[in-house]
Design a protein around this motif. Structure first.
Motif, PDB file in Angstrom:
ATOM      1  N   LEU A 115       0.853  -1.193   0.000  1.00 42.98           N
ATOM      2  CA  LEU A 115       0.000   0.000   0.000  1.00 42.98           C
ATOM      3  C   LEU A 115       0.888   1.242   0.000  1.00 42.98           C
ATOM      4  CD1 LEU A 115      -2.983   0.956   0.137  1.00 42.98           C
ATOM      5  CD2 LEU A 115      -2.675   1.129   2.616  1.00 42.98           C
ATOM      6  N   TRP A 147       0.775  -4.652   2.830  1.00 46.20           N
ATOM      7  CA  TRP A 147      -0.620  -4.368   3.166  1.00 46.20           C
ATOM      8  C   TRP A 147      -1.143  -5.308   4.244  1.00 46.20           C
ATOM      9  CZ3 TRP A 147      -5.547  -6.502   1.005  1.00 46.20           C
ATOM     10  CH2 TRP A 147      -6.634  -5.635   1.186  1.00 46.20           C
ATOM     11  N   GLY A 156      -5.769  -1.668  -6.624  1.00 45.68           N
ATOM     12  CA  GLY A 156      -6.829  -0.832  -6.082  1.00 45.68           C
ATOM     13  C   GLY A 156      -6.335   0.571  -5.820  1.00 45.68           C
ATOM     14  N   ALA A 180      -7.572   4.588  -3.746  1.00 45.67           N
ATOM     15  CA  ALA A 180      -8.398   5.204  -2.715  1.00 45.67           C
ATOM     16  C   ALA A 180      -9.713   5.718  -3.277  1.00 45.67           C
ATOM     17  CB  ALA A 180      -7.629   6.344  -2.045  1.00 45.67           C
ATOM     18  N   ARG A 221     -16.226  -0.120  -5.118  1.00 43.47           N
ATOM     19  CA  ARG A 221     -15.544   0.006  -3.849  1.00 43.47           C
ATOM     20  C   ARG A 221     -15.816  -1.248  -3.036  1.00 43.47           C
ATOM     21  NH1 ARG A 221     -13.055   3.264  -0.154  1.00 43.47           N
ATOM     22  NH2 ARG A 221     -13.690   2.809   1.978  1.00 43.47           N
ATOM     23  N   CYS A 250     -11.840  -4.399   1.648  1.00 43.33           N
ATOM     24  CA  CYS A 250     -10.507  -3.831   1.376  1.00 43.33           C
ATOM     25  C   CYS A 250     -10.451  -2.338   1.694  1.00 43.33           C
ATOM     26  CB  CYS A 250     -10.151  -3.969  -0.099  1.00 43.33           C
ATOM     27  SG  CYS A 250      -9.810  -5.627  -0.633  1.00 43.33           S
ATOM     28  N   LEU A 263     -11.070  -0.167  -0.562  1.00 46.97           N
ATOM     29  CA  LEU A 263     -10.398   0.334  -1.764  1.00 46.97           C
ATOM     30  C   LEU A 263     -11.365   0.256  -2.937  1.00 46.97           C
ATOM     31  CD1 LEU A 263      -7.057  -1.681  -1.637  1.00 46.97           C
ATOM     32  CD2 LEU A 263      -7.249   0.794  -1.371  1.00 46.97           C
TER      33      LEU A 263
END
Ligand SMILES: [Zn+2]
Length: 129
Positions: free
Chosen positions: A4, A27, A75, A77, A104, A108, A110
């Motif tokens: 991430l 992550w 993925g 934000a 979304r 996750c 994400l």
């Protein structure tokens, strides 16, 4: 390794090849340590333009020693950043029903790329009704 991104430092170029330098951590790993990586533009498999890499994105990284050999964007934000980085989707020649290209994932937290009402491509969670 799922990684991430917490911060994008700079976009390199010139003679050493096009790169992006960023920080982040493995992550959802206990005691994950922040690290800084430089990724070659050619290693970004599904991102057309390295300047579209931004904080909050999740990458799947494969290393060859210290070097990132493959980086796949999994993925982001938000929807706009995910779509901009992935570029135009490859669509089937004939489409009979609406296609979902991103959603979304609550699990996750994400935005992830999907096709149709498929499970989340990162964690396998299915869409909520
Ligand atoms: Zn998920």
């Amino acid at each position: 390794m799922h990684f991430l991104i917490s911060e994008v430092h700079n976009f390199g170029g010139f003679f050493g090849g096009d790169t992006v330098t960023l920080s982040g951590a493995p992550w959802r790993m206990e005691d994950a340590e922040e690290q800084t990586l430089t990724i070659d533009d050619a290693a970004l498999l599904n991102v057309g333009e390295r300047h579209h890499i931004s904080a909050g994105m999740l990458l799947d990284l494969e290393f060859a020693g210290e070097r990132v050999e493959r980086a796949v964007l999994l993925g982001a934000a938000n929807h706009a950043e995910l779509r901009r980085a992935l570029g135009e989707p490859e669509l089937p020649a004939h489409i009979d029903a609406p296609l979902i290209l991103a959603r979304r994932c609550q699990s996750c937290e994400l935005w992830v790329a999907v096709v149709a009402a498929a499970p989340c491509s990162v964690c396998g969670a299915t869409a909520e009704p």
